[in-house]
Structure formats: C-alpha cells, structure tokens
Design a protein around this motif. Structure first.
Motif, PDB file in Angstrom:
ATOM      1  N   GLY A 255      -0.888   2.850   2.023  1.00 58.88           N
ATOM      2  CA  GLY A 255      -1.805   3.374   1.453  1.00 58.88           C
ATOM      3  C   GLY A 255      -2.866   2.653   1.093  1.00 58.88           C
ATOM      4  O   GLY A 255      -4.248   4.035   0.838  1.00 58.88           O
ATOM      5  N   MET A 256      -2.990   2.540   2.172  1.00 57.77           N
ATOM      6  CA  MET A 256      -4.781   1.601   2.599  1.00 57.77           C
ATOM      7  C   MET A 256      -5.384   2.406   3.701  1.00 57.77           C
ATOM      8  O   MET A 256      -6.316   2.003   3.401  1.00 57.77           O
ATOM      9  CB  MET A 256      -3.963  -0.083   3.585  1.00 57.77           C
ATOM     10  CG  MET A 256      -4.047  -1.198   2.063  1.00 57.77           C
ATOM     11  SD  MET A 256      -4.771  -0.985   0.137  1.00 57.77           S
ATOM     12  CE  MET A 256      -4.346  -0.338  -0.942  1.00 57.77           C
TER      13      MET A 256
ATOM     14  N   VAL B 259      -5.709   6.573  11.311  1.00 61.89           N
ATOM     15  CA  VAL B 259      -6.073   5.578  11.295  1.00 61.89           C
ATOM     16  C   VAL B 259      -7.491   6.744  11.952  1.00 61.89           C
ATOM     17  O   VAL B 259      -8.145   6.128  12.039  1.00 61.89           O
ATOM     18  CB  VAL B 259      -5.657   4.355  12.132  1.00 61.89           C
ATOM     19  CG1 VAL B 259      -6.885   4.311  12.549  1.00 61.89           C
ATOM     20  CG2 VAL B 259      -4.221   3.666  11.068  1.00 61.89           C
ATOM     21  N   ALA B 260      -6.920   7.543  12.915  1.00 58.99           N
ATOM     22  CA  ALA B 260      -7.979   8.531  14.058  1.00 58.99           C
ATOM     23  C   ALA B 260      -8.612   9.191  12.720  1.00 58.99           C
ATOM     24  O   ALA B 260      -9.580   9.504  13.592  1.00 58.99           O
ATOM     25  CB  ALA B 260      -6.978   9.015  14.855  1.00 58.99           C
TER      26      ALA B 260
ATOM     27  N   PRO C   3      -2.624  -1.289   8.888  1.00 60.78           N
ATOM     28  CA  PRO C   3      -3.327  -1.112   9.987  1.00 60.78           C
ATOM     29  C   PRO C   3      -4.737  -2.144   9.507  1.00 60.78           C
ATOM     30  O   PRO C   3      -5.794  -2.069  10.489  1.00 60.78           O
ATOM     31  CB  PRO C   3      -3.614  -0.096  10.616  1.00 60.78           C
ATOM     32  CG  PRO C   3      -2.895   0.790   9.745  1.00 60.78           C
ATOM     33  CD  PRO C   3      -2.122   0.189   8.903  1.00 60.78           C
ATOM     34  N   TYR C   4      -5.211  -1.735   8.322  1.00 61.37           N
ATOM     35  CA  TYR C   4      -6.050  -2.235   7.428  1.00 61.37           C
ATOM     36  C   TYR C   4      -6.343  -3.594   6.835  1.00 61.37           C
ATOM     37  O   TYR C   4      -6.163  -4.023   5.787  1.00 61.37           O
ATOM     38  CB  TYR C   4      -6.804  -1.243   7.156  1.00 61.37           C
ATOM     39  CG  TYR C   4      -7.018  -0.056   7.105  1.00 61.37           C
ATOM     40  CD1 TYR C   4      -8.906   0.068   7.762  1.00 61.37           C
ATOM     41  CD2 TYR C   4      -6.340   0.903   7.473  1.00 61.37           C
ATOM     42  CE1 TYR C   4      -8.497   1.811   8.713  1.00 61.37           C
ATOM     43  CE2 TYR C   4      -6.668   1.997   8.385  1.00 61.37           C
ATOM     44  CZ  TYR C   4      -8.178   2.292   8.722  1.00 61.37           C
ATOM     45  OH  TYR C   4      -8.101   3.538   9.091  1.00 61.37           O
ATOM     46  N   PRO C   5      -5.379  -4.659   7.980  1.00 58.78           N
ATOM     47  CA  PRO C   5      -5.874  -6.272   7.321  1.00 58.78           C
ATOM     48  C   PRO C   5      -6.739  -6.355   6.299  1.00 58.78           C
ATOM     49  O   PRO C   5      -6.263  -7.676   5.270  1.00 58.78           O
ATOM     50  CB  PRO C   5      -5.069  -7.480   8.212  1.00 58.78           C
ATOM     51  CG  PRO C   5      -5.910  -6.502   9.420  1.00 58.78           C
ATOM     52  CD  PRO C   5      -6.274  -5.066   9.179  1.00 58.78           C
ATOM     53  N   GLU C   6      -8.026  -5.892   6.730  1.00 60.54           N
ATOM     54  CA  GLU C   6      -8.749  -6.442   5.214  1.00 60.54           C
ATOM     55  C   GLU C   6      -8.378  -6.609   3.883  1.00 60.54           C
ATOM     56  O   GLU C   6      -8.426  -6.899   3.538  1.00 60.54           O
ATOM     57  CB  GLU C   6     -10.327  -6.141   5.800  1.00 60.54           C
ATOM     58  CG  GLU C   6     -10.647  -4.808   5.818  1.00 60.54           C
ATOM     59  CD  GLU C   6     -10.410  -3.994   7.245  1.00 60.54           C
ATOM     60  OE1 GLU C   6     -10.991  -2.979   7.781  1.00 60.54           O
ATOM     61  OE2 GLU C   6      -8.960  -4.836   7.686  1.00 60.54           O
ATOM     62  N   LEU C   7      -8.143  -5.177   3.460  1.00 58.29           N
ATOM     63  CA  LEU C   7      -7.445  -4.504   2.411  1.00 58.29           C
ATOM     64  C   LEU C   7      -6.610  -4.760   1.740  1.00 58.29           C
ATOM     65  O   LEU C   7      -5.926  -4.551   0.941  1.00 58.29           O
ATOM     66  CB  LEU C   7      -7.329  -2.775   2.448  1.00 58.29           C
ATOM     67  CG  LEU C   7      -8.341  -2.147   3.212  1.00 58.29           C
ATOM     68  CD1 LEU C   7      -7.880  -0.299   2.961  1.00 58.29           C
ATOM     69  CD2 LEU C   7      -9.623  -2.638   2.061  1.00 58.29           C
ATOM     70  N   ARG C   8      -5.452  -5.715   2.242  1.00 54.57           N
ATOM     71  CA  ARG C   8      -4.807  -6.957   2.247  1.00 54.57           C
ATOM     72  C   ARG C   8      -5.223  -7.411   0.669  1.00 54.57           C
ATOM     73  O   ARG C   8      -4.262  -8.004  -0.324  1.00 54.57           O
ATOM     74  CB  ARG C   8      -4.130  -7.563   2.738  1.00 54.57           C
ATOM     75  CG  ARG C   8      -3.112  -7.022   3.620  1.00 54.57           C
ATOM     76  CD  ARG C   8      -2.586  -7.610   5.127  1.00 54.57           C
ATOM     77  NE  ARG C   8      -1.717  -6.999   5.983  1.00 54.57           N
ATOM     78  CZ  ARG C   8      -1.967  -6.993   7.026  1.00 54.57           C
ATOM     79  NH1 ARG C   8      -1.644  -8.869   8.325  1.00 54.57           N
ATOM     80  NH2 ARG C   8      -0.502  -6.638   8.123  1.00 54.57           N
TER      81      ARG C   8
ATOM     82  N   THR D  85     -11.017  -7.094  -2.012  1.00 54.38           N
ATOM     83  CA  THR D  85     -11.701  -6.466  -1.221  1.00 54.38           C
ATOM     84  C   THR D  85     -11.379  -4.646  -0.948  1.00 54.38           C
ATOM     85  O   THR D  85     -11.767  -4.018  -1.232  1.00 54.38           O
ATOM     86  CB  THR D  85     -10.786  -6.439   0.996  1.00 54.38           C
ATOM     87  OG1 THR D  85     -11.706  -8.006   1.030  1.00 54.38           O
ATOM     88  CG2 THR D  85     -12.160  -5.757   1.256  1.00 54.38           C
ATOM     89  N   ALA D  86      -9.837  -5.067  -1.680  1.00 54.40           N
ATOM     90  CA  ALA D  86      -9.063  -3.178  -1.657  1.00 54.40           C
ATOM     91  C   ALA D  86      -9.607  -2.650  -3.225  1.00 54.40           C
ATOM     92  O   ALA D  86     -10.359  -1.650  -3.572  1.00 54.40           O
ATOM     93  CB  ALA D  86      -7.313  -3.244  -1.878  1.00 54.40           C
TER      94      ALA D  86
END
Length: 922
Positions: free
Chosen positions: A477-478, A443-444, A518-523, A527-528
């Motif tokens: 994976g996201m 993430v960082a 940690p990337y909930p938008e990619l669920r 979007t993914a």
C-alpha cells in the motif's frame, strides 16, 4: 568576450584594459592549471584587436626560460621594424638584445629598458597598446626585469598590461603589489553550463561524477567529458571517478606520464594507492602500500607538483592528476591496490566493500551483498548519491536477475532522493528489463514518473505512473501511496484536470498495511498521513485549510524519526500549508526540510517544491532569502538540465527585479519553447505573472493586463488551478489603469465562485482588493477596508502595502487626503523595507500630493545581496580568509570564493581593503 562562468572576471579585465590614462591599467591573473587564464588573456586580446588596438602577446616557455630576452623578443616581434625610429644608441641596444644585430659585449640594461619604453610609447601615441603575457612564470628573468621597468613608467601612456601566471601567488620576478585577479573554480552552475557546451555532454551518474571530480576546473571538465565519451565509466569504486568510474583517455594519461615515470618506484606505488582511494587517510594508504611510516617517500611526488600531504590526507594538485595517475598503471596493479586497501579497512565495512567491488572481475554475490548492506552507512556518510552508487554497483555485481532487479530498484530510489532524474531514467530501464514484479515496477515507476515530470514531460510521467497502478496495483500500500503522491506533483506542474481526476479515488483504496514496504519512512503514521494530506490538498485545494488544521492539532512525534521520514513529513506539511495559503508556515516547514536535505548533499525529493518556496519567499517579503534560494535552485536546474525549473527560476527572478524597480527582461521566447507550456501550466503561469508585473513596473499597463488576462480562459476558468487565482488583484489594478474594469470584474466573480463560500484568508483579502478596484463604486470603500484591516494580512507585506496604496489613491480621488496619509505612510514604509523602489516612489509621490513632505530613503549598499552574501562580505571585511569564513558559515572555501567574485562588482570594490572601507562607512 564569451567565457562560460567568467563574466565577473571578464568585466574586471575590460575595466583594466579600458581604464583612463593615469589609472591602474595593469592586472595579474593567477590560477591553477586549466582555470582559464589563457582563454581569458586570448579573449582580452581579441577584444582589443576588435577595437583597433595594437596587441603584443607573449607566452612563457619552460624550454626558453634560461634564454636571455627570449620572451621580450616574442612580445616585441610585431613592432621591431619600428625600432628604426629610435635614437641610434637605443636602437643598437634593443636590436642586439633580441639578436637582430651582433652584440658588442653585454647589453647596457638601462639603455635596453629605455629603448623598449620609448618604442612602446611611440606605438601607443598612434593607437592604444595591450601587452598580454601568459605563463609569465616561465619567462626568462632578463625579459621580466625589462617589462617590470616599463610597466612602472608607462601609466601615463595609452598602454594596458595583462599578465597571467600559474599558482595563487605572484611568481618570482613579478612585482608583488600588482593588482591581482585570482581565477577560482567555476560555480557549480557555470561548470554544468560548460559541460553542456561540450560536443557530447555526459548524462546520468557520469554527469555528476564529472562535475564532482573536476572541482570546477574548466580544463578538467573538458577533458573528463571527452574521456567519458571515449572510454565510459569503468564502474570502479571510490564514490567518484578516480579509481572508480573515472573515464580515461590516452590524452589524460600522457599529461602526467612523464612526471610519474620520473618518480621512485615506492612513490609511484603510493601515488597509485592514493589515486585508487577517495576517502582513505594517509595512514591507511601507506599501510596498504606497505611503505612504512616515513613521509619522505612522498617528497618526490610533492616536488613534481602531483600531490600535497597535509593534515594526514593526500590531495592531488589537479583534478586530472588523479585520473592520469590511476589509469596510467596496468590493470593488475590497480586490482592489487584495491585488494590491499580492502585488506587494511577491516574497521570500515563500507569502504572495504567498495574496494572489493573494484577488484571484482565479473559478478560476485558476496561483494554485492556487502555493498547492499553498507548502503545505509554510505547514505549517512556521503548522502543519497553515495548510497545510490553503492546500490547500483551492488546490482552490477549480482549474479541472480531477481537480486539484480531488486538492487537496481533500491538504487533508483536512492538516485531519486539524490535528485538526479537522468540517472533515475537509466535505472528505470534496467529494472523494467529484468522483472515483471508489480512492487518493483511500482518503485521504479515512482522514480521514473517524477524524473519525467522534472524534465517537463508531464503526460508521459502520468502514463508511467498509471502503468504501475493498472491493471495490477503493487501489493504494498505504501508503494501505491508513493505513486499517487508523485502523481499529485505531476498534476500540479501540469495543471491539467485529467491528471488530478483519479487521485482521490486511488487514495481511498490504499491498503494501510506497510510491514514489508520498500518505503520504510512511510511506516511512521505521521509521515504517511502527511503524504496523504499533501496529495489530497493538491488534488482539491479547497480541502487544504481543514487538512492543515488537523495536522496542527496533532502532537509532534514522541521520538525523533528516521531522517528521511522527518524530511518527508516536513515537505508534505509544507505542501499542505502552501495549498492552504499559510505562506509563513509553508516557508518554515520547507526551511527545516531543506536544512536536513542539505546535510545529505541533495535537494532530492524536494525538487518539485523549489519554485513553490521561491514564490512563498517573495510573497512573504523575504526577498534576500528568495535571491539565495533561487540561486541554489538555478544551480540544481543547470546541473541536472531541468529546463522547466530553469524557466521557473528566471520567471521568479524577473518578478523580483520588477518589484524592486530594476530592469526586468523576460526570458526570450526560444527559452519558453524549451518546455511544452501546454503540459507545464505551472511554469506558464509563472511566466505570465512575471511578464505582467514587469510590464506594470515599466508603466505598460496594457501589456500587463494582456499578460495576466491569459491566466484565465474566456469564461474565467483558471489556466492553472492554484497559481492563477492570486494574480487577480494585479489584474484588477491593470484593468483600472486601462479602463477594463468590467472585463476584470467577470474574472473576479468567476474566481470567487471557484473558491467556494470559504476561501482562504489570503484569497479573501485578494478578492476584496480586486473587487474594490473593479466592482460597484458604491462598495469600493467597504472592500478596501476589508482588504486592509485583517491583521493576518501582514504576512503578505507586498500585497498588503499595495492594497493600502490603492485605497489611499481612491481616497485622494474622493478629496480625502487626510484619510489617505496614514495609509500612504504605512505603505511607503513597507515598500522601502522590502526594497520595492518603484512602488516606494509611487507612494512617496502620492504622499507629497496629499500635503506631506518626504525625504528619499538612504540606500543600503548591501541591500542587493543575499543573506549569505552579506555574512560573507562582513566577515571578509573583518580580515578573515576564505577558509576561515567557510569554517564559520559551514560552507566550502570554493563557495565563499565564488560569492566574493560575484559580490565585488556589485559593491564597486576589488579588494578586501576597499570592502573594509565601504563597510566602515555604514
């Protein structure tokens, strides 16, 4: 005269100073404390002195405001020795008024006024005179009466009058009908430039805090920059500097200490509680302070000019007043204020958590957890920046290193969404110092890689991203998808094959499991899939048309997605459309994404797409919208010091100016060197295209060919794998003008081979256009027809009109003027509609040569304005005030004011009345 962000005001002042005799040579400058009035008066005085003028200056003083003729004495002091040239009775009146000779009773007002008028008239007949009076609100009334008399009668002489006063209306004693210039706040871009000019400009979060808190006030920017250097942010809440993170200096405290000491104790308490708040309303502040409902307790503070109470809110009159009020109180009182505010904010957990954190000494897990829990609410209320602040403060309050690292990583994500790469880099260092967890490091690295790319360090960005993927990939994976997506953004900006090379293989190996990402938008699958498609299209643009076809076949999400997921989906779809050369669709997707991002107060993750959007708007003929977009992008680049984006904007602006037939000056070579062009090939390509188009517009076709030829290697390989190809038609046109068709034909063939058997519709049209200009003459008409008949080409009006113009010119050379006429007429209409004056004149000349008489197109005075500026101008001409315009257009009054300041000189007006007259004639 060089004052940051005050170029329109400087022009206005110089116009007044240098106006012809008989014209208006008086100007009243108005503005709040620290707006720059004194600097502007001083700059005007320096300019006049440098031009050989006699400059008489005076600065009003509150201490002398009750002393008769004190200001007059200060103003005339340099020319008082010339009083001896006056008639005896006039000389005595003047010398007695200013205390040179004893007064025989009260001076005769009429004689004194005539004496001053005569003295200044005599001086002005030897050389021009500038009367510059600053802080006129503190001048004594007797002096003002004399100056008013002189100003009304001296217009026929070579004398200019510049007066400055604090506030937004003329002070008592100054005529209300004087021409007025109101100094509003600096634009965000100018404020950033002023901050950068300071000896030690702040970075990261503090940089944005200073910009927000200063409100565009130059003095506040300077003082807060100094304070940030000496004191540093205190990490307190409030979402901004005051009462929370506002740097302090003794200088700021002293500016308001005397006024604060003179207030009643209860009023001082209320001022402290107001300063400790940012979003709290009047009722909350009074309840926390235990002041009761009587608003009379605020009256002393209002009388002292510290605050105003309006519509249930407290507003500090000056950006520094809040800082001085907060830090002027002892630490224990500040802590008590935050605790009391937290106690009454039981219905607002986000603000309550902030105040608890402000009162917290050291670390406290309960406070940290409360701030983390409210970050999502903070994001919805105040945008990504507010969420990042909450999460960073949550990390600072966390006792356990693991929790601290996790929260810093979440803060980094939010800061990345906020579009603040400097802050991201600071947070990246904190995460890597606390953990070796591959998911947190992923993430960082994702945020840090994009931040490095935005700063122009593409190779370093690639290394940071790869370090999170090798040797141990994140388990999620996201997170891997986010890393490789940002690698694609780096690859596009860099234009280097070695950065694109690993992308496809990494994409193919991604695990689709995203339950704990940690990337909930990619669920969301849409979007993914959009992120995957954009990344693959960026790695291999030949796949983009099929990827876009698949996207368009998919139905829209059945239910509204999370905002961040929807913004990400739109951005990625816009990217795929861009690579597929579907420019209209790209613009539509990005418009929707930007509108959503604007509601969050940041362009955030859209930053890599901003130059792309600018290019798409130019290509599709939306030039006024492009102006507005580039202005917004330039502001973002200046605020965050994104050098390559600044250069991209200047390159695109130069391109637009050249296409419009305006003087187009390329950025100076030192500006080019502000970023390594070898690893920022996208920027290099935009610069070369801009230089080529500017040279062609100026008639320098040798220079145009030379610049555009550098977009390709000797063997025809492109400098940039996407941006070089569309330039070949312009290259071919320059080659035809300079006899280099054979060399250009080799490039055209190489581009055709690189694009494969099925290039996009746009590139097919461009290839035919280029082949018609440089290929076998027997095939020229065949290629011209293919370049001009496909209806799909109408979405690129400039390219289509240029192809028609070149086809018509070929027809005229073949002695077929009748065939050329309809092509020229259509091209002329397109160029005129776009505002491409130079090309329109070329088409008009060709049309005349083919036997058709043409009339010049009428000029639209608003044509040079952006869409938003035109809306503002029309509303202002209807008599609406800035605040009313702001409410209608959902802007800030500050933005409206800034646009009007910039628009007036372009339209040749200086008032709303003139604006109304101008638009009434249209």
């Amino acid at each position: 005269m060089t004052l940051v962000g005050r170029q329109p005001e400087i022009r206005r002042v110089l116009e007044v100073i240098e106006a012809d005799r008989g014209g208006s040579r008086m100007l009243l400058l108005l503005g709040e404390a620290g707006a720059g009035k004194t600097s502007l008066v001083a700059a005007a005085a320096d300019h006049a002195r440098g031009s050989g003028w006699a400059v008489l200056t005076c600065q009003g003083s509150e201490a002398e405001s009750q002393q008769s003729f004190a200001s007059l004495h200060q103003l005339l002091l340099p020319v008082l020795p010339e009083a001896g040239t006056l008639a005896e009775h006039l000389r005595r009146a003047l010398e007695s008024a200013v205390g040179i000779t004893p007064a025989d009773g009260q001076p005769d007002p009429t004689l004194l006024r005539v004496a001053v008028l005569t003295l200044l008239t005599g001086v002005s007949r030897r050389r021009p005179v500038l009367l510059a009076v600053d802080d006129v609100q503190h001048c004594d009334r007797d002096s003002l009466d004399v100056l008013g008399f002189v100003a009304r009668r001296i217009s026929a002489e070579d004398v200019s009058v510049l007066v400055a006063a604090r506030g937004q209306t003329p002070p008592e004693g100054v005529a209300g009908n004087l021409p007025t210039l109101l100094l509003g706040p600096l634009t965000e871009q100018a404020a950033a430039e002023l901050m950068n000019a300071q000896p030690h400009p702040p970075t990261g979060r503090t940089r944005i805090d200073v910009l927000q808190q200063s409100g565009g006030n130059p003095l506040a920017i300077i003082e807060l920059c100094r304070a940030a250097r000496t004191g540093g942010p205190g990490g307190l809440p409030g979402g901004g500097l005051p009462g929370g993170g506002l740097p302090q200096t003794e200088r700021i405290q002293q500016m308001y200490a005397a006024r604060l000491r003179g207030l009643p104790e209860i009023t001082q308490r209320l001022i402290l509680y107001a300063a400790a708040s940012e979003y709290e309303d009047l009722a909350t502040i009074m309840a926390a302070a235990g002041a009761g409902p009587d608003l009379a307790v605020w009256a002393p503070a209002e009388d002292a000019g510290l605050v105003t109470v309006v519509e249930g809110r407290i507003a500090f009159r000056h950006p520094l007043a809040r800082a001085g009020s907060y830090h002027g109180a002892p630490a224990y009182l500040r802590q008590r204020a935050h605790r009391d505010l937290a106690a009454v904010l039981t219905a607002d957990p986000a603000r309550r958590a902030w105040h608890l954190a402000a009162a917290c000494v050291g670390q406290d897990e309960s406070v940290a957890a409360a701030l983390e829990d409210t970050a999502e609410l903070a994001e919805r209320r105040g945008g990504f920046f507010a969420a990042a602040r909450a999460l960073e403060r949550s990390a600072e309050c966390s006792p356990a290193p693991a929790d601290r690292a996790r929260r810093y990583a979440k803060a980094l994500r939010a800061a990345n969404n906020a579009g603040d790469p400097s802050w991201v880099r600071e947070l990246y260092g904190k995460v890597t110092a606390l953990t070796r967890d591959p998911d947190l490091l992923g993430v960082a690295a994702c945020g840090a890689g994009l931040a490095l790319s935005l700063f122009g360090h593409q190779r370093e960005a690639f290394q940071v991203l790869m370090s999170a993927l090798e040797p141990d990939q994140p388990r999620d994976g996201m997170t891997v998808l986010a890393l490789v997506s940002n690698m694609h953004a780096v690859a596009f900006q860099a234009g280097l094959p070695e950065i694109r090379r690993p992308i496809v293989a990494i994409l193919e190996g991604i695990d689709a499991d995203c339950r704990d990402t940690p990337y909930p938008e990619l669920r969301a699958a849409e979007t993914a899939d959009g992120v995957r498609a954009a990344t693959l299209a960026g790695a291999d643009p030949t796949t983009a048309p099929e990827l876009l076809r698949q996207i368009r076949l998919r139905p829209n999400p059945p239910e509204p997605q999370d905002d961040v997921a929807e913004m990400t989906r739109l951005l990625t779809f816009g990217a795929v459309a861009w690579y597929a050369d579907e420019s209209d669709l790209c613009v539509e997707f990005l418009r929707q994404a930007y509108a959503m991002l604007a509601a969050y107060g940041s362009m955030g993750s859209a930053a890599p797409s901003l130059a792309t959007m600018g290019s798409a708007l130019i290509d599709t003929g939306r030039w006024a919208e492009a102006d507005e977009h580039l202005e917004t992008t330039a502001t973002l680049a200046a605020v965050h010091k994104l050098k390559h984006l600044e250069i991209d904007v200047e390159a695109l602006r130069t391109t637009l100016r050249a296409l419009r037939g305006e003087p187009a000056v390329m950025p100076a070579p030192p500006d080019w060197m502000g970023v390594g062009l070898e690893e920022n090939r996208a920027t290099h390509a935009r610069l070369l295209r801009a230089a080529g188009i500017a040279a062609a517009a100026a008639g320098d076709f040798d220079g145009a060919f030379r610049h555009m030829r550098l977009l390709f290697e000797e063997d025809g390989a492109p400098l940039h794998y996407v941006l070089s190809h569309p330039v070949i038609a312009d290259l071919a046109a320059a080659a035809q003008r300079t006899g280099r068709q054979e060399e250009a034909a080799r490039i055209v063939a190489a581009v055709g081979a690189a694009l494969g058997p099925r290039p996009t519709t746009r590139m097919t049209l461009i290839l035919h256009h280029a082949a018609a200009l440089t290929g076998d003459p027997k095939d020229a008409e065949h290629h011209f027809r293919l370049a001009t008949v496909n209806p799909a080409g109408e979405q690129w009006p400039l390219a289509r009109a240029q192809a028609r113009l070149h086809y018509a010119q070929w027809l005229r050379r073949k002695r077929r003027p009748l065939d050329a006429r309809p092509l020229l007429a259509t091209a002329l209409e397109s160029f005129t509609r776009l505002g491409a004056i130079g090309l329109a004149e070329e088409a008009r000349g060709e049309l005349r040569a083919s036997g058709v008489a043409t009339a010049p197109a009428p000029a639209d005075p608003l044509a040079g304005l952006t869409t938003q500026q035109r809306q503002i101008v029309r509303l202002a001409a209807q008599g609406l005030r800035n605040r009313e315009i702001a409410e209608q257009l959902m802007l800030s009054p500050r933005t409206v004011s800034s646009h009007l300041y910039n628009v007036y000189p372009k339209l040749g007006v200086s008032s709303r009345n003139q604006l109304r007259a101008l638009l009434g004639d249209l």
